[in-house]
Motif scaffolding. Structure first.
Motif, PDB file in Angstrom:
ATOM      1  N   LEU A  26     -40.087 -58.770  34.329  1.00  0.00           N
ATOM      2  CA  LEU A  26     -40.489 -57.951  34.966  1.00  0.00           C
ATOM      3  C   LEU A  26     -41.404 -57.094  34.452  1.00  0.00           C
ATOM      4  O   LEU A  26     -41.743 -56.422  34.937  1.00  0.00           O
ATOM      5  CB  LEU A  26     -39.019 -57.154  34.695  1.00  0.00           C
ATOM      6  CG  LEU A  26     -38.133 -56.111  35.382  1.00  0.00           C
ATOM      7  CD1 LEU A  26     -37.065 -55.772  35.701  1.00  0.00           C
ATOM      8  CD2 LEU A  26     -39.388 -55.132  35.071  1.00  0.00           C
ATOM      9  N   MET A  30     -44.956 -55.827  35.994  1.00  0.00           N
ATOM     10  CA  MET A  30     -45.123 -54.449  36.354  1.00  0.00           C
ATOM     11  C   MET A  30     -46.530 -53.732  35.965  1.00  0.00           C
ATOM     12  O   MET A  30     -47.564 -53.542  37.163  1.00  0.00           O
ATOM     13  CB  MET A  30     -43.674 -53.604  36.241  1.00  0.00           C
ATOM     14  CG  MET A  30     -43.967 -52.352  36.441  1.00  0.00           C
ATOM     15  SD  MET A  30     -42.823 -50.920  35.765  1.00  0.00           S
ATOM     16  CE  MET A  30     -44.674 -51.348  33.695  1.00  0.00           C
ATOM     17  N   THR A  92     -32.342 -55.593  38.470  1.00  0.00           N
ATOM     18  CA  THR A  92     -33.014 -56.197  38.907  1.00  0.00           C
ATOM     19  C   THR A  92     -33.715 -55.716  40.371  1.00  0.00           C
ATOM     20  O   THR A  92     -34.889 -55.879  41.212  1.00  0.00           O
ATOM     21  CB  THR A  92     -32.869 -57.615  39.207  1.00  0.00           C
ATOM     22  OG1 THR A  92     -31.440 -58.042  39.012  1.00  0.00           O
ATOM     23  CG2 THR A  92     -32.955 -57.699  37.249  1.00  0.00           C
ATOM     24  N   SER A  95     -35.230 -52.516  40.628  1.00  0.00           N
ATOM     25  CA  SER A  95     -36.591 -53.131  40.591  1.00  0.00           C
ATOM     26  C   SER A  95     -37.409 -53.592  41.908  1.00  0.00           C
ATOM     27  O   SER A  95     -38.418 -53.496  42.446  1.00  0.00           O
ATOM     28  CB  SER A  95     -36.530 -54.264  39.462  1.00  0.00           C
ATOM     29  OG  SER A  95     -36.411 -53.838  38.009  1.00  0.00           O
ATOM     30  N   LEU A 107     -40.330 -48.225  38.815  1.00  0.00           N
ATOM     31  CA  LEU A 107     -40.410 -48.879  37.958  1.00  0.00           C
ATOM     32  C   LEU A 107     -40.038 -48.988  36.555  1.00  0.00           C
ATOM     33  O   LEU A 107     -39.829 -49.657  35.738  1.00  0.00           O
ATOM     34  CB  LEU A 107     -41.617 -50.041  38.249  1.00  0.00           C
ATOM     35  CG  LEU A 107     -41.772 -50.737  39.794  1.00  0.00           C
ATOM     36  CD1 LEU A 107     -42.870 -51.092  40.178  1.00  0.00           C
ATOM     37  CD2 LEU A 107     -40.551 -52.029  39.956  1.00  0.00           C
ATOM     38  N   ALA A 110     -36.818 -48.363  35.912  1.00  0.00           N
ATOM     39  CA  ALA A 110     -35.668 -49.828  35.657  1.00  0.00           C
ATOM     40  C   ALA A 110     -36.629 -50.137  34.510  1.00  0.00           C
ATOM     41  O   ALA A 110     -35.447 -51.213  33.817  1.00  0.00           O
ATOM     42  CB  ALA A 110     -36.633 -50.521  37.304  1.00  0.00           C
ATOM     43  N   SER A 174     -39.083 -60.390  42.523  1.00  0.00           N
ATOM     44  CA  SER A 174     -37.552 -59.514  43.104  1.00  0.00           C
ATOM     45  C   SER A 174     -37.165 -60.846  42.804  1.00  0.00           C
ATOM     46  O   SER A 174     -36.025 -60.881  42.168  1.00  0.00           O
ATOM     47  CB  SER A 174     -38.085 -59.611  44.180  1.00  0.00           C
ATOM     48  OG  SER A 174     -39.193 -57.993  44.426  1.00  0.00           O
TER      49      SER A 174
END
Length: 405
Positions: A26, A30, A92, A95, A107, A110, A174
């Motif tokens: 993640l 990002m 998630t 996100s 984001l 998250a 995702s």
């Protein structure tokens, strides 16, 4: 070596491995998306957001580690793990919306909550190990957990960048983070019941007072506090080395990003090998004689790395590829230095983590682990500031490496 038939250890291992993997998928996905799509929020440009994201992820470790440690001591741990993993799945899902709609604020929120997920799971993970393995397997359990954690960091960092770069990468990212969260939740349901050590503990929500209380608690056990400081020093050292590595490779060695990845792979592989070697040399107990051995190795191999000077006039233009780098007179030497420095790091930290678990009373074990996490975070922030100060003073990356020796 822990038998694969051990039904207590492996569910905890896979739960922590999948969580660390998901954190890094993640986080790096990002960072890559923000960097290459030039996204902004609240007037901040992409480089500023990327720099901010590191602080956002680590902030919960300062704010909530001690609360997490108290909760882990007070309540049954397997139930807490499942709550944390459900929380991860909710993060998630949030996100996913941020990736799909390119909502940077979503984001970043998250990412902060994912940092909280790691903050609350950390004290549970380390304090539960003495409850899921027999004493003679505790060193091996710590070795496996460290190997799994660093491998997850490497795979997650690489995987996050690869997946987000695919066509429709936001969708695949995702799917990946939600899939990993679901696998982690499934693994958590196989963790055995882990009774609390301090049912009558009154939880203090202050991020500072419990740290002071924990230090006072360890006043009569100086070897425990010394272990915490030594572990924190290792994270100080490691954070500095990893933050210097990209500019060292690009500006000093003149190599491309694949060489940086190779150094990161050496770092991860080395820590894992060091932990496994430490487990073999420990003879089923916290062998503190490995600590000075590891410290010497860290110093010697970093010093040798600093002694290497790249070719002044390489017979190529631009940044060197991995094959060109390995063809130089110093390529393999630098990778070997980095590998052995990391092996030394594994030897250094393994007995220290085991010492905390072996000699810490079950009643406050999670709080001591949480205090260790807070100190680790403080030392890493100091490390970042020190590296920044060297940069502002005009020191080269090689000189900054030498300062760490």
């Amino acid at each position: 070596m822990i038998p694969f038939s051990n039904r207590k250890f492996w569910p905890l291992f896979w739960t922590q491995f999948l969580g660390a993997l998901n954190d890094n998928v993640l986080k790096n996905a990002m960072v890559v998306m923000i960097t290459y799509k030039g996204l902004s929020v609240m007037g901040l440009d992409s480089p500023s957001i990327v720099a901010l994201s590191g602080g956002i992820f680590i902030l919960p470790f300062f704010l909530f580690s001690m609360v997490a440690g108290q909760i882990a001591d007070k309540h049954e741990k397997s139930r807490l793990v499942r709550i944390v993993k459900v929380w991860e799945l909710l993060i998630t899902l949030l996100s996913s919306a941020g990736f799909y709609f390119h909502q940077v604020g979503l984001l970043l929120g998250a990412l902060f909550m994912m940092g909280m997920h790691s903050t609350f799971f950390g004290p549970i993970k380390y304090s539960a190990l003495p409850d899921v393995v027999e004493p003679e397997f505790l060193v091996a359990a710590n070795a496996y957990v460290e190997v799994g954690t660093f491998l997850a960091i490497l795979l997650g960092t690489i995987g996050g960048g690869v997946v987000i770069a695919l066509p429709n990468g936001e969708v695949f990212t995702s799917l990946a983070i939600n899939f990993l969260a679901i696998l982690g939740l499934i693994a958590s349901w196989r963790i055995v019941n882990l009774p609390s050590g301090a049912k009558h503990l009154n939880i203090n929500l202050s991020p500072v007072t419990p740290v002071i209380d924990t230090v006072r608690l360890l006043r009569g056990q100086p070897e425990m506090f010394s272990a915490i400081l030594a572990i924190s020093w290792f994270w100080f050292f490691g954070a500095a080395v990893l933050s210097i590595l990209p500019p060292y490779c690009k500006d000093f060695l003149k190599v491309d990003e694949h060489v940086i990845t190779s150094f990161l792979a050496m770092y991860t592989l080395g820590i894992g090998l060091g932990c496994l070697l430490g487990e073999r040399l420990s003879f089923k107990r916290a062998e503190l004689g490995l600590v000075p051995m590891g410290a010497i190795g860290l110093t010697v191999f970093l010093f040798d790395l600093c002694m290497v000077r790249p070719e002044l006039n390489p017979a190529h233009e631009g940044l060197m590829t991995i094959s060109a780098f390995l063809a130089t007179a110093y390529g393999l030497r630098l990778l070997f230095d980095f590998l052995m420095m990391s092996v030394s790091g594994g030897l250094f930290i393994l007995p220290l983590y085991t010492l905390l678990q072996e000699r810490c009373n079950k009643e406050y074990r999670s709080r001591v682990i949480a205090g260790n996490i807070v100190f680790n975070a403080i030392f890493m922030v100091i490390s970042a500031r020190l590296v920044m100060a060297f940069h502002l003073l005009g020191a080269t990356t090689a000189q900054t490496f030498m300062a760490l020796v």
